[in-house]
Design a protein around this motif. Structure first.
Motif, mmCIF file in Angstrom:
data_model
loop_
_atom_site.group_PDB
_atom_site.id
_atom_site.type_symbol
_atom_site.label_atom_id
_atom_site.label_comp_id
_atom_site.label_asym_id
_atom_site.label_seq_id
_atom_site.Cartn_x
_atom_site.Cartn_y
_atom_site.Cartn_z
ATOM 1 N N GLU A 288 0.852 -1.200 0.000
ATOM 2 C CA GLU A 288 0.000 0.000 0.000
ATOM 3 C C GLU A 288 0.879 1.238 0.000
ATOM 4 O O GLU A 288 2.055 1.183 0.371
ATOM 5 C CB GLU A 288 -0.887 0.038 1.257
ATOM 6 N N PHE A 289 0.289 2.355 -0.422
ATOM 7 C CA PHE A 289 0.930 3.660 -0.239
ATOM 8 C C PHE A 289 0.101 4.469 0.741
ATOM 9 O O PHE A 289 -1.126 4.377 0.757
ATOM 10 C CB PHE A 289 0.966 4.434 -1.567
ATOM 11 N N ASN A 290 0.790 5.282 1.542
ATOM 12 C CA ASN A 290 0.115 6.304 2.326
ATOM 13 C C ASN A 290 0.669 7.653 1.895
ATOM 14 O O ASN A 290 1.811 7.753 1.434
ATOM 15 C CB ASN A 290 0.335 6.099 3.827
ATOM 16 N N ALA A 291 -0.137 8.688 2.097
ATOM 17 C CA ALA A 291 0.230 10.027 1.616
ATOM 18 C C ALA A 291 0.742 10.900 2.760
ATOM 19 O O ALA A 291 0.607 12.117 2.720
ATOM 20 C CB ALA A 291 -0.987 10.673 0.965
ATOM 21 N N ARG A 292 1.346 10.255 3.766
ATOM 22 C CA ARG A 292 1.681 10.968 5.019
ATOM 23 C C ARG A 292 2.711 10.156 5.780
ATOM 24 O O ARG A 292 3.015 9.022 5.406
ATOM 25 C CB ARG A 292 0.406 11.060 5.856
ATOM 26 N N PHE A 293 3.216 10.727 6.865
ATOM 27 C CA PHE A 293 4.095 9.972 7.761
ATOM 28 C C PHE A 293 3.330 8.797 8.377
ATOM 29 O O PHE A 293 2.150 8.918 8.699
ATOM 30 C CB PHE A 293 4.547 10.864 8.924
ATOM 31 N N GLY A 294 4.005 7.662 8.564
ATOM 32 C CA GLY A 294 3.393 6.500 9.216
ATOM 33 C C GLY A 294 3.395 6.665 10.724
ATOM 34 O O GLY A 294 4.248 7.335 11.288
ATOM 35 N N ASP A 295 2.447 6.019 11.350
ATOM 36 C CA ASP A 295 2.364 6.019 12.802
ATOM 37 C C ASP A 295 2.199 4.567 13.218
ATOM 38 O O ASP A 295 1.205 3.959 12.815
ATOM 39 C CB ASP A 295 1.148 6.863 13.228
ATOM 40 N N PRO A 296 3.121 3.924 13.895
ATOM 41 C CA PRO A 296 4.188 4.476 14.738
ATOM 42 C C PRO A 296 5.588 4.591 14.125
ATOM 43 O O PRO A 296 6.534 4.865 14.870
ATOM 44 C CB PRO A 296 4.223 3.465 15.890
ATOM 45 N N GLU A 297 5.772 4.446 12.819
ATOM 46 C CA GLU A 297 7.141 4.487 12.273
ATOM 47 C C GLU A 297 7.846 5.833 12.511
ATOM 48 O O GLU A 297 9.048 5.875 12.784
ATOM 49 C CB GLU A 297 7.122 4.213 10.763
ATOM 50 N N THR A 298 7.078 6.920 12.374
ATOM 51 C CA THR A 298 7.682 8.250 12.507
ATOM 52 C C THR A 298 8.374 8.433 13.860
ATOM 53 O O THR A 298 9.419 9.075 13.956
ATOM 54 C CB THR A 298 6.570 9.315 12.324
ATOM 55 N N GLU A 299 7.789 7.822 14.893
ATOM 56 C CA GLU A 299 8.318 7.966 16.250
ATOM 57 C C GLU A 299 9.707 7.328 16.403
ATOM 58 O O GLU A 299 10.435 7.657 17.338
ATOM 59 C CB GLU A 299 7.346 7.338 17.269
ATOM 60 N N VAL A 300 10.043 6.362 15.514
ATOM 61 C CA VAL A 300 11.371 5.734 15.606
ATOM 62 C C VAL A 300 12.313 6.185 14.480
ATOM 63 O O VAL A 300 13.513 5.934 14.551
ATOM 64 C CB VAL A 300 11.286 4.184 15.640
ATOM 65 N N VAL A 301 11.763 6.847 13.480
ATOM 66 C CA VAL A 301 12.607 7.320 12.364
ATOM 67 C C VAL A 301 13.134 8.734 12.649
ATOM 68 O O VAL A 301 14.337 8.994 12.536
ATOM 69 C CB VAL A 301 11.828 7.268 11.029
ATOM 70 N N LEU A 302 12.248 9.645 13.030
ATOM 71 C CA LEU A 302 12.693 11.039 13.187
ATOM 72 C C LEU A 302 13.754 11.237 14.276
ATOM 73 O O LEU A 302 14.636 12.086 14.110
ATOM 74 C CB LEU A 302 11.494 11.979 13.413
ATOM 75 N N PRO A 303 13.733 10.467 15.391
ATOM 76 C CA PRO A 303 14.813 10.658 16.369
ATOM 77 C C PRO A 303 16.193 10.354 15.795
ATOM 78 O O PRO A 303 17.203 10.799 16.327
ATOM 79 C CB PRO A 303 14.470 9.657 17.487
#
Ligand code: AMP
Ligand code: GLY
Length: 420
Positions: A288-303
């Motif tokens: 699938e594609f999403n058009a936004r940041f993933g949740d919870p992936e963003t919480e472990v990628v951005l740090p």
């Protein structure tokens, strides 16, 4: 020249762990003076001023941005994109990081996404779309099992049934095409793909693609990947089985190709393009594609992002290059959810001990009631930590979770199991 002063004013739209992680990253920026978050949550309130505007109230959001001299708005949830928040901001000449309603159809319509992939040779499972029950059933019966039946529309990750038998596939089709459970009544049926899944988020600005670090989510509610599908119960980044070679292949053959496909079709995309990919024997393919940041992936990628995130967003909006650099350590996070989630669950569960945690606490669904921290959603918070590898990061998170007292919450203990 990019100025180095803390002068920028940013509005983040959303109220979950993803937005908490975006706000934390913006708070680390050397260029951001003030962060607002609409509507935000109890944890976000420590670093941003929370504004009581709903994510779909796009007129009020645009008015707020104008009245408060916001330099840049960052959109978290798909609901705001599907409502046309980016289109609305563009009309007013306001800078926004997030795709238009039309571009966001890559997420909001599975059939639109599948058609783009088919037309441009982007690897994914073969599929067909139906709104007629008998035709859908006949097609399912002509294909091997398991069958994958997807409701065509936004269903918060719960509109997918992987049916091991024809009886279960038929029941899913009944629900989605004849029942009242969903609404519109259109399904995509696709072949089952086997392999480990991973999430590849890229910042896309037209044909420019800036890859973010790879992560892996855990969608099932319970340990050993059992139980119902959820919005995600934990994640980690990087993912050792996604080697540099696989990553390059996914970047070139999936993410860049999709950005080019959208541009070729006259759709300008500015925002995060999230590839939910599966590593099959033939290479990475799109689930699938999403058009936004993933949740919870963003919480472990951005740090792990060392680049100034404001500059990254600003570059994407302006369409200029922005190389990124990353901390090589592993970041892993475990979601604490209310018992019963993703079904019925209680709200208002008291949570104590988050101040004793050594890692980070990202609030997903929380509120303050009479000075106490309480739950206000199904996924309540995520505890994250970094370590030299997946096992070390997980041990740290589990030690932190033992310091939290919140009877009525549950969590998985095996996040990262495919990499330990
Ligand atoms: P989606 O909402 O499309 O991401 O699907 C939710 C989950 O269903 C995915 O994370 C996969 O685990 C599973 N799934 C979806 N499509 C397929 C497929 N074609 N083959 C195997 N598993 C799938
Ligand atoms: N973690 C999956 C999603 O954000 O849809």
């Amino acid at each position: 020249m990019i100025e180095d002063k803390k002068v920028k004013r940013v509005l983040v739209i959303g109220s979950g762990g993803r937005e908490h992680a975006i706000v934390d990253a913006l708070a680390r920026s050397s260029r951001v003076a003030k962060i607002f978050c609409a509507p935000g949550n109890a944890g976000i309130a420590d670093k941003a001023e929370c504004v009581d505007i709903s994510v779909t109230d796009i007129d009020d959001l645009a008015r707020f941005a104008k009245d408060n001299n916001i330099d840049l708005t960052v959109v978290g949830p798909e609901a705001a994109l599907a409502e046309g928040v980016a289109d609305r901001f563009a009309e007013d000449g306001l800078a926004i990081f997030g795709p238009t309603r039309e571009a966001a159809r890559i997420e909001s319509s599975k059939e639109f996404a599948k058609e783009i992939m088919e037309r441009h040779g982007i690897p994914t499972a073969s599929y067909r779309a139906f709104d007629n029950f008998d035709e859908a059933l006949a097609y399912v019966k002509s294909r091997p099992l398991p069958a994958v039946v997807k409701y065509d529309g936004l269903a918060a990750g719960k509109g997918v049934v992987v049916a091991p038998t024809y009886e279960e596939a038929e029941a899913a089709l009944r629900d989605m095409l004849l029942g009242a459970a969903f609404g519109k009544g259109r399904v995509v049926i696709e072949d089952f793909l086997a392999g480990p899944e991973f999430s590849f988020m890229c910042i896309v600005s037209g044909r420019k693609v800036y890859p973010l670090a790879i992560a892996q989510d855990h969608k099932r509610a319970y340990d050993n990947d059992e139980g119902p599908n959820t919005g995600g119960m934990g994640a980690y980044s990087p993912v050792p089985f996604v080697t540099d070679e696989i990553r390059e292949k996914a970047l070139k053959e999936v993410m860049q190709k999709t950005a080019d496909a959208l541009a070729d079709e006259g759709i300008h995309y500015c925002g995060v393009l999230y590839g939910g990919l599966i590593l099959t024997a033939e290479g990475p393919k799109v689930i699938e594609f999403n058009a936004r940041f993933g949740d919870p992936e963003t919480e472990v990628v951005l740090p792990r992002l060392k680049t100034d995130i404001y500059t990254l967003f600003e570059s994407a909006v302006a369409g200029v290059d922005c190389p990124t650099s990353w901390n090589p350590e592993t970041c892993l996070g475990v979601v604490l959810a209310a018992e019963g989630y993703p079904g019925k669950y209680a709200k208002g569960i008291e949570i104590e001990g988050t101040d004793k945690v050594s890692g980070d606490v990202l609030h997903m669904g929380t509120a303050r009631k009479e000075g106490k921290l309480v739950s206000a959603g199904g996924r309540v918070m995520m505890i994250t930590a970094t370590g030299g590898n997946v096992a070390e990061a997980r041990d740290r998170v589990m030690a932190d979770i033992r310091k939290i007292n919140a009877p009525g919450l549950f969590w998985r203990t095996d996040i990262g199991h495919q990499s330990i």
